[in-house]
Design an enzyme around this catalytic site. Sequence first.
Site, PDB file in Angstrom:
ATOM      1  N   LYS A   1       0.817  -0.941   0.075  1.00  0.00           N
ATOM      2  CA  LYS A   1      -0.043  -0.058  -0.043  1.00  0.00           C
ATOM      3  C   LYS A   1       0.830   1.362   0.140  1.00  0.00           C
ATOM      4  O   LYS A   1       1.730   1.426   0.750  1.00  0.00           O
ATOM      5  CB  LYS A   1      -0.906  -0.126   1.106  1.00  0.00           C
ATOM      6  CG  LYS A   1      -1.881   1.081   1.282  1.00  0.00           C
ATOM      7  CD  LYS A   1      -2.973   1.229   2.419  1.00  0.00           C
ATOM      8  CE  LYS A   1      -3.661   2.530   2.359  1.00  0.00           C
ATOM      9  NZ  LYS A   1      -4.426   2.226   3.672  1.00  0.00           N
TER      10      LYS A   1
ATOM     11  N   ARG B   1     -10.266  10.449   1.528  1.00  0.00           N
ATOM     12  CA  ARG B   1     -10.116  10.968   2.853  1.00  0.00           C
ATOM     13  C   ARG B   1     -11.332  12.069   3.045  1.00  0.00           C
ATOM     14  O   ARG B   1     -11.634  12.348   4.130  1.00  0.00           O
ATOM     15  CB  ARG B   1      -8.825  11.961   2.901  1.00  0.00           C
ATOM     16  CG  ARG B   1      -7.770  10.658   2.913  1.00  0.00           C
ATOM     17  CD  ARG B   1      -6.328  11.140   3.385  1.00  0.00           C
ATOM     18  NE  ARG B   1      -5.504   9.958   3.189  1.00  0.00           N
ATOM     19  CZ  ARG B   1      -4.294  10.228   3.225  1.00  0.00           C
ATOM     20  NH1 ARG B   1      -3.578  11.141   3.049  1.00  0.00           N
ATOM     21  NH2 ARG B   1      -3.464   9.238   3.096  1.00  0.00           N
TER      22      ARG B   1
ATOM     23  N   ARG C   1       1.429   9.750   5.676  1.00  0.00           N
ATOM     24  CA  ARG C   1       1.501   8.338   6.296  1.00  0.00           C
ATOM     25  C   ARG C   1       3.017   7.849   5.757  1.00  0.00           C
ATOM     26  O   ARG C   1       2.878   6.770   5.574  1.00  0.00           O
ATOM     27  CB  ARG C   1       0.393   7.863   5.746  1.00  0.00           C
ATOM     28  CG  ARG C   1      -0.917   8.097   6.034  1.00  0.00           C
ATOM     29  CD  ARG C   1      -2.046   7.292   5.871  1.00  0.00           C
ATOM     30  NE  ARG C   1      -3.390   7.594   5.954  1.00  0.00           N
ATOM     31  CZ  ARG C   1      -4.178   8.302   6.852  1.00  0.00           C
ATOM     32  NH1 ARG C   1      -3.602   8.329   8.083  1.00  0.00           N
ATOM     33  NH2 ARG C   1      -5.424   8.595   6.631  1.00  0.00           N
TER      34      ARG C   1
ATOM     35  N   GLU D   1       6.969  -6.649   0.950  1.00  0.00           N
ATOM     36  CA  GLU D   1       6.034  -6.624   1.777  1.00  0.00           C
ATOM     37  C   GLU D   1       4.946  -7.821   1.670  1.00  0.00           C
ATOM     38  O   GLU D   1       4.303  -8.467   2.567  1.00  0.00           O
ATOM     39  CB  GLU D   1       5.275  -5.162   1.685  1.00  0.00           C
ATOM     40  CG  GLU D   1       5.906  -3.967   2.121  1.00  0.00           C
ATOM     41  CD  GLU D   1       5.731  -3.746   3.894  1.00  0.00           C
ATOM     42  OE1 GLU D   1       4.965  -4.977   4.312  1.00  0.00           O
ATOM     43  OE2 GLU D   1       5.939  -2.747   4.209  1.00  0.00           O
TER      44      GLU D   1
ATOM     45  N   LYS E   1      -2.148  -1.612  -3.902  1.00  0.00           N
ATOM     46  CA  LYS E   1      -3.053  -0.380  -3.748  1.00  0.00           C
ATOM     47  C   LYS E   1      -2.227   0.972  -3.860  1.00  0.00           C
ATOM     48  O   LYS E   1      -1.198   1.020  -3.148  1.00  0.00           O
ATOM     49  CB  LYS E   1      -3.832  -0.588  -2.412  1.00  0.00           C
ATOM     50  CG  LYS E   1      -4.563   0.854  -2.381  1.00  0.00           C
ATOM     51  CD  LYS E   1      -5.370   0.826  -1.116  1.00  0.00           C
ATOM     52  CE  LYS E   1      -6.102   1.961  -0.635  1.00  0.00           C
ATOM     53  NZ  LYS E   1      -6.680   1.893   0.718  1.00  0.00           N
TER      54      LYS E   1
ATOM     55  N   TYR F   1     -15.116   1.213  -6.872  1.00  0.00           N
ATOM     56  CA  TYR F   1     -16.482   2.096  -6.580  1.00  0.00           C
ATOM     57  C   TYR F   1     -17.504   1.843  -7.833  1.00  0.00           C
ATOM     58  O   TYR F   1     -18.608   2.492  -7.668  1.00  0.00           O
ATOM     59  CB  TYR F   1     -16.161   3.552  -6.498  1.00  0.00           C
ATOM     60  CG  TYR F   1     -14.956   3.791  -5.246  1.00  0.00           C
ATOM     61  CD1 TYR F   1     -15.716   3.606  -4.077  1.00  0.00           C
ATOM     62  CD2 TYR F   1     -13.829   3.855  -5.317  1.00  0.00           C
ATOM     63  CE1 TYR F   1     -14.924   3.764  -2.908  1.00  0.00           C
ATOM     64  CE2 TYR F   1     -12.961   4.139  -4.497  1.00  0.00           C
ATOM     65  CZ  TYR F   1     -13.605   3.751  -3.065  1.00  0.00           C
ATOM     66  OH  TYR F   1     -12.547   4.055  -1.900  1.00  0.00           O
TER      67      TYR F   1
HETATM   68  C1  PBG Z   1      -7.062   3.400   5.317  1.00  0.00           C
HETATM   69  C2  PBG Z   1      -7.552   3.405   3.683  1.00  0.00           C
HETATM   70  C3  PBG Z   1      -7.543   4.321   2.914  1.00  0.00           C
HETATM   71  C4  PBG Z   1      -7.923   4.010   1.650  1.00  0.00           C
HETATM   72  C5  PBG Z   1      -8.380   2.927   2.074  1.00  0.00           C
HETATM   73  N1  PBG Z   1      -8.075   2.436   3.366  1.00  0.00           N
HETATM   74  C6  PBG Z   1      -7.058   5.683   2.986  1.00  0.00           C
HETATM   75  C7  PBG Z   1      -5.421   6.135   3.328  1.00  0.00           C
HETATM   76  O1  PBG Z   1      -4.648   5.194   3.699  1.00  0.00           O
HETATM   77  O2  PBG Z   1      -5.200   7.237   3.612  1.00  0.00           O
HETATM   78  C8  PBG Z   1      -7.961   4.828   0.481  1.00  0.00           C
HETATM   79  C9  PBG Z   1      -9.052   4.134  -0.615  1.00  0.00           C
HETATM   80  C10 PBG Z   1      -9.390   4.902  -1.702  1.00  0.00           C
HETATM   81  O3  PBG Z   1      -8.608   6.027  -1.951  1.00  0.00           O
HETATM   82  O4  PBG Z   1     -10.338   4.649  -2.321  1.00  0.00           O
HETATM   83  N2  PBG Z   1      -7.877   2.791   6.029  1.00  0.00           N
END
Ligand code: PBG
Length: 349
Positions: free
Chosen positions: A222, A232, A243, A259, A274, A339
């Site tokens: 990720k 967000r 992050r 990972e 992701k 989505y």
């Molecule tokens: C964290 C999480 C995120 C997304 C899914 N799980 C946001 C992040 O890491 O800031 C992002 C999903 C998206 O952008 O569609 N719980």
Amino acid sequence: MTPPSTGSTRTAAGPPAGRTGTGGPTVRPVDRPRRLRTTPAMRSLLSEHRLHPRDLVLPMFVKEGASEPVALGSMPGVLQHSMDSLRRAATEAAEAGIGGVMLFGVPEVRDAVGSCATDPDGILNAGLRALVEEVGDAVVVMSDLCLDEFTDHGHCGVLDDAGRVDNDATLVRYQDMALAQAATGAHMLGLSGMMDGQVAAVREVLDRDGYTDTSVLAYSAKYSSAFYGPFRDAVESTLQGDRRTYQMDPANRREGLREATLDLAEGADVVMVKPAMSYLDVLADVAEVSPVPVAAYQVSGEYAMIEAAAANGWIDRRRAIEESVLGVRRAGADFILTYWATELAGWLR
Ligand code: PBG
């Protein structure tokens, strides 16, 4: 006899072909891949990858205290659901034949440790129970297992005295969260926090408490991505800063594989990459070696870009959606979080 193809361009001498628009070719290729593109039926028979509704997972948001669904400006067509509209949309998705739903919760109150995440009646756990009841026999119900929606500082874990994300203290919170989610009947827990050792930590307590059938989807690679921007908004994130001490550097390919390999060793049932579109190389690397299914998440920013361009008339919306998801499948994803899952499933049927 035609000699076997060498892969390089070969030409043959001979009389010019009959039908040409320029008075006859001077070069006649022997290898003609275009033969396999001549008709729709030919193209359909020979397409290497296909999308199927079952390969799609719909991410959904449920908002505490909402009596009506709330539209999201940065993700046109995506809603923060009320409990009722969540049930309706999940039923619609299941009827469209998709494979799963993934739930995110938007709580009213946040605190330093993300208490709502481990409250059995917290919005995410209540939403998961509703989904299991409503569509749990038809689709895989997945949870987001992460603290960022529930902490007042917006980080994916708890902080130490110096304000840094405390990896090992966070693992204890994830363990409690996993047990609360497993108790809802959720089938697959989506560990998205990027803490070291999170898969092993969660697997250990699930097994200890008899949840041996609850599976773990590890967000293995990720990346710290600008493409999470609209998400967000969707979860009303309170994050200040970034992050980058836990999510991965977009420059790193080798590390994505590392990972995923670690998560496999820790017992992940599915590994995920992701975002999707900007990380197809990482996805292909992971798919090449993974003994378990591989998922990819087409994230909010990927959605928003195509919607925005289509709304301006700059691209063909449906073709862009289909191509973007198919590209992720071609790179190696066994299933895809998008989505557009319900709408796309409708087109595919
Ligand atoms: C964290 C999480 C995120 C997304 C899914 N799980 C946001 C992040 O890491 O800031 C992002 C999903 C998206 O952008 O569609 N719980």
